[in-house]
Design an enzyme around this catalytic site. Structure first.
Site, PDB file in Angstrom:
ATOM      1  N   LYS A  38       0.837  -1.197   0.000  1.00 25.12           N
ATOM      2  CA  LYS A  38       0.000   0.000   0.000  1.00 25.12           C
ATOM      3  C   LYS A  38       0.876   1.253   0.000  1.00 25.12           C
ATOM      4  CE  LYS A  38      -3.702   0.033   2.580  1.00 25.12           C
ATOM      5  NZ  LYS A  38      -4.623   0.132   3.745  1.00 25.12           N
ATOM      6  N   ASP A  97      -9.011   3.553   6.010  1.00 26.14           N
ATOM      7  CA  ASP A  97      -9.544   2.406   6.737  1.00 26.14           C
ATOM      8  C   ASP A  97     -10.382   1.627   5.736  1.00 26.14           C
ATOM      9  OD1 ASP A  97      -9.963   0.747   8.979  1.00 26.14           O
ATOM     10  OD2 ASP A  97     -11.900   1.658   9.340  1.00 26.14           O
TER      11      ASP A  97
END
Length: 88
Positions: free
Chosen positions: A13, A70
């Site tokens: 990521k 999130d």
């Protein structure tokens, strides 16, 4: 110097975000790049609340702009559940 902290220890990521934002910052670091043992309790009722909490806590610690996210599973047949409760 323009610096960005990415609120993740996920190297994949972080690599993707670094690729996307590298032209805007002189340095981009993630939690994997610093000695960070803090555990931020993600107790919000939405993905946005949890991301904002992470960004605010880390900004206050390191005083550098922070990008946080999130995520979780949202199943249509379960009316979007488990959502933010996926990991709980």
């Amino acid at each position: 110097m323009k610096r960005l902290l990415i609120a993740t220890k996920n190297k994949g990521k972080a690599k993707e975000i670094k690729r996307l934002f590298s032209e805007f910052f002189d340095e981009i670091i993630s939690l994997a790049d610093i000695d960070n043992e803090i555990e931020i309790v993600e107790d919000g009722t939405s993905f946005e609340e949890n991301a904002m909490k992470k960004a605010k806590v880390l900004f206050e610690m390191y005083r550098t702009p922070t990008l946080a996210d999130d995520s979780g599973l949202e199943v249509e047949e379960l009316n979007g559940l488990p959502g933010v409760y996926s990991a709980r």
